[in-house]
Scaffold this active site. Structure first.
Site, PDB file in Angstrom:
ATOM      1  CG  HIS A   1      -1.734  -1.061   0.586  1.00  0.00           C
ATOM      2  ND1 HIS A   1      -2.884  -0.591   0.232  1.00  0.00           N
ATOM      3  CD2 HIS A   1      -1.995  -2.831   0.861  1.00  0.00           C
ATOM      4  CE1 HIS A   1      -4.561  -1.726   0.699  1.00  0.00           C
ATOM      5  NE2 HIS A   1      -3.458  -2.508   0.927  1.00  0.00           N
TER       6      HIS A   1
ATOM      7  CG  ASP B   1       1.000   0.331  -5.447  1.00  0.00           C
ATOM      8  OD1 ASP B   1       0.792   0.693  -3.890  1.00  0.00           O
ATOM      9  OD2 ASP B   1       0.900  -0.659  -5.867  1.00  0.00           O
TER      10      ASP B   1
ATOM     11  N   GLY C   1      -4.098 -13.141  -4.037  1.00  0.00           N
ATOM     12  CA  GLY C   1      -2.472 -11.383  -3.873  1.00  0.00           C
ATOM     13  C   GLY C   1      -1.599 -11.738  -4.407  1.00  0.00           C
TER      14      GLY C   1
ATOM     15  CG  ASP D   1       0.278  -5.805  -7.806  1.00  0.00           C
ATOM     16  OD1 ASP D   1       1.017  -5.937  -7.496  1.00  0.00           O
ATOM     17  OD2 ASP D   1      -1.287  -5.742  -8.262  1.00  0.00           O
TER      18      ASP D   1
END
Length: 388
Positions: free
Chosen positions: A38, A40, A130, A178
């Site tokens: 969290h 990014d 995830g 990602d």
């Protein structure tokens, strides 16, 4: 099946679905985020690596403006006209590949002038764990379209296209980590990404030389970034930055946390504290890997999980149990990975203790009455590529 077998099967499935050979098969990996959760979308730092679980896309251009996609994981076939494709016309799993076409259009590609395409997708990246099965789909499709449409875009740009598709076409307010990991990954290494400048560096992990493995504990608690919990955390971060008068939480240091506590409510403060301290942990992990090697990062991974559990409140009982039991069985460090509210935990484990960790975690889940987890190891691997 080996990865070569899956790529060959994807081409055969394309032939069966569409009645003609594919132009080629492209693949992209899922990712594990070693640390930096969290951070990014707060313009901070992340340290993911591509894994040896991949998605394959067999793709062939058409002579009209239609795009069709099929997959091994859904019976649904989706079809759109590229000239009119948009977020409102996309839903379900097909929003990931077709959203890429739309996002390329937002990046200056004239979709009305492009040839349409057929695509058949297969994957061995677990969905909802995830491990970014979504970015793997996006990476394979965007690489294929970049080549077949002769766009010549660089990989950081392709990552931004993937993020735009995920944010707007899918409706998941994720950062760029990602897609960057899936497109930029390199064997035996992690991608150290500055999410503000988008500069990236390859950092050697050295797991194999240190006799370590990354154990994935998929809790089977499925999550979705498009649901409210993720968006609520992002909103809290934006509120915290506004209360401090900064552009993003990247501009807040650990030394600023005392002032932060005074100008916001307790929940927002704890969300901010997680992001600020997680950025510091990413930098500490990179430094430790470079100076001391991977045996030195266990406690940093542990601290990251505590922060996500207590401050960001994105863990679930299954993840907490996986982390505790893995550590008790001999892992040198463990944490949940991914957006939270389910998914997977990772445990950095001496190779000789992998079976011990697997048995202990499985037994603990059974005693707790939880669904049996899927436990496997992953290897840091190369990013997206054309298979043939």
């Amino acid at each position: 099946m080996t990865h070569d077998d899956i790529a060959t099967q994807a081409a055969a499935d394309f032939q069966a679905q569409f009645g003609r050979p594919a132009d080629g098969v492209w693949s992209a990996p899922g990712r594990v985020n070693l640390i930096g959760e969290h951070t990014d979308y707060n313009e901070g730092f992340v340290l993911p690596f591509a894994i040896d679980r991949r998605t394959w896309a067999a793709v062939g251009l058409r002579d009209d403006n239609t795009a069709r996609v099929t997959s091994t994981f859904s019976d649904d076939e989706a079809e759109v006209e590229l000239a009119t494709v948009g977020p409102d016309s996309l839903d379900g799993w097909s929003a990931y590949p077709l959203g890429i076409a739309w996002a390329l259009g937002q990046n200056g590609v004239d979709l009305a002038e492009q040839r349409g395409f057929d695509a058949h997708i297969s994957s061995d990246v677990p969905v909802g764990a995830g491990l970014s099965s979504s970015a793997a789909i996006e990476g394979a499709i965007v690489l294929a379209l970049d080549e077949r449409w002769q766009l010549g875009l660089d990989r950081p740009t392709l990552a931004r296209v993937g993020q735009l598709a995920e944010n707007e076409a899918v409706g998941a307010p994720t950062g760029i980590m990602d897609q960057s990991a899936s497109l930029l990954g390199r064997r035996d290494s992690a991608v150290f990404l500055d999410c503000r400048s988008l500069r990236s560096e390859i950092v050697d992990l050295g797991f194999a030389d240190a006799g370590l493995a990354i154990v994935i504990i998929d809790t089977k608690v499925s999550h979705s970034h498009a649901t409210g919990g993720y968006a609520a955390r992002r909103a809290s971060c934006e509120a915290g930055a506004a209360a401090l008068g900064v552009e993003s939480l990247r501009d807040v240091g650990v030394a600023d946390l005392d002032r932060a506590r005074e100008v916001m409510d307790d929940e927002t403060f704890r969300r901010v504290r997680h992001v600020v301290t997680e950025n510091a942990r990413v930098l500490a992990t990179v430094r430790a890997l470079r100076e001391s090697g991977p045996l030195a990062i266990g406690e940093i991974l542990d601290a990251s999980h505590v922060s996500m559990r207590d401050d960001f409140e994105i863990s679930v009982p299954q993840l907490d149990l996986a982390v505790v039991e893995a550590r008790e069985a001999g892992a040198i460090g463990a944490r949940m990975t991914g957006g939270g509210f389910g998914g997977a935990a990772i445990a950095l484990t001496p190779i000789e203790l992998v079976d011990q960790v697997t048995v202990r975690v499985s037994d603990a889940f059974e005693r707790a009455g939880f669904t049996a987890p899927e436990i496997f190891t992953v290897t840091p691997s190369d990013g997206a590529k054309r298979e043939f």
